[in-house]
Design a protein around this motif. Structure first.
Motif, mmCIF file in Angstrom:
data_model
loop_
_atom_site.group_PDB
_atom_site.id
_atom_site.type_symbol
_atom_site.label_atom_id
_atom_site.label_comp_id
_atom_site.label_asym_id
_atom_site.label_seq_id
_atom_site.Cartn_x
_atom_site.Cartn_y
_atom_site.Cartn_z
ATOM 1 N N SER A 12 -16.117 -9.700 12.584
ATOM 2 C CA SER A 12 -16.874 -8.571 12.919
ATOM 3 C C SER A 12 -16.302 -7.132 12.892
ATOM 4 C CB SER A 12 -16.818 -8.842 14.678
ATOM 5 O OG SER A 12 -17.530 -9.908 14.981
ATOM 6 N N GLN A 167 -23.979 -6.299 23.570
ATOM 7 C CA GLN A 167 -23.758 -5.195 24.338
ATOM 8 C C GLN A 167 -24.855 -4.182 24.015
ATOM 9 O OE1 GLN A 167 -19.546 -4.698 23.311
ATOM 10 N NE2 GLN A 167 -19.038 -4.157 25.126
ATOM 11 N N ARG A 209 -9.111 -19.399 15.099
ATOM 12 C CA ARG A 209 -10.091 -20.293 15.308
ATOM 13 C C ARG A 209 -9.127 -21.824 15.685
ATOM 14 N NH1 ARG A 209 -12.940 -16.688 15.043
ATOM 15 N NH2 ARG A 209 -14.911 -16.622 13.733
#
Ligand SMILES: Cc1cc2nc3c(=O)[nH]c(=O)nc-3n(C[C@H](O)[C@H](O)[C@H](O)COP(=O)(O)O)c2cc1C
Length: 222
Positions: A12, A167, A209
């Protein structure tokens, strides 16, 4: 970039250069991404691409809603996480806030940071995915998830970064006001897209992860 490299390197991106993303590049990415699979090939996704003044209007109106304390009412709400799932989200926030230098107790800076999500992390473009409400929600969520990841991976080929964001579409009425997406469509998710600002500490984040041993069971192997 080969496929495995793309999957491993995608992350991201929460800070972007202001450079606009050419329309034909976005077109190519989306055109390729429509090769994503969907149940019964229903292709329930509908794609709205926003940039320039329209994106600025959405960002501004989102922030106004947030600042006025309007409770977000997304079309595809997410239930709060519990237990280990919540813990993973907390761990992510700790990692991110450490990198961007926001102390846990600094409510003002945390609120400022939250605004960035509602501003699509100041990306020069955003992709909004919606689906007709006549197609059931679990089906569209799954299929939109597939095309979302495909868009994010394809973007890497063009040197672009992305951030999937609920968002950005937490105030669907704002998105509708500036794009005309009708009520009959469920606005599901947004993807901020642009050229990453690699200088930004936010983009140094490498989310964790679980190891595969913790999540996979194997049957019928020797
Ligand atoms: C459905 C979905 C919604 C998301 N919404 C947000 C969001 O609103 N704000 C945000 O900062 N990141 C959001 N993300 C990004 C996740 O936080 C991110 O994918 C996760 O922490 C793993 O990090 P990575 O993408 O860098 O591998 C979202 C991701 C998904 C799949």
């Amino acid at each position: 970039m080969n496929l495995l490299e793309a999957i491993r390197s995608r992350k991201s991106i929460r800070a972007y250069k202001p450079d606009p993303v050419p329309r034909d590049v976005l077109w190519e990415i989306l055109e390729i991404a429509t090769r994503s699979p969907s149940a019964l090939n229903a292709q329930p996704w509908e794609i709205t691409v926003v940039a320039g003044g329209v994106l600025e209007d959405i960002k501004r109106a989102n922030i106004e809603m947030l600042a006025s304390g309007v409770i977000p009412n997304p079309d595809a709400p997410m239930q709060p996480l519990e237990g280990m799932y919540k813990q993973r989200a907390v761990d992510l926030a700790i990692q991110l806030f450490q990198l961007v230098g926001i102390a846990r107790e600094d409510k003002e800076k945390r609120a400022e940071w939250m605004q960035r999500g509602f501003r699509f992390f100041d990306a020069p473009a955003a992709i909004i995915l919606s689906a007709d409400r006549s197609v059931d929600e679990s089906r569209t969520q799954f299929d939109i998830g597939l095309i979302t990841q495909t868009i994010c991976l394809t973007a890497l080929h063009y040197g672009l970064g992305t951030c999937i964001g609920i968002q950005g579409v937490m105030y669907p009425e704002v998105v509708r006001r500036f794009t005309g997406i009708p009520e009959s469509k469920r606005i599901t998710i947004s993807i901020a897209i642009g050229y990453p600002d690699w200088e930004s500490p936010a983009n140094k984040l490498n989310s964790k992860r679980e190891p595969l041993e913790a999540i996979a069971t194997w049957h019928g192997f020797n």
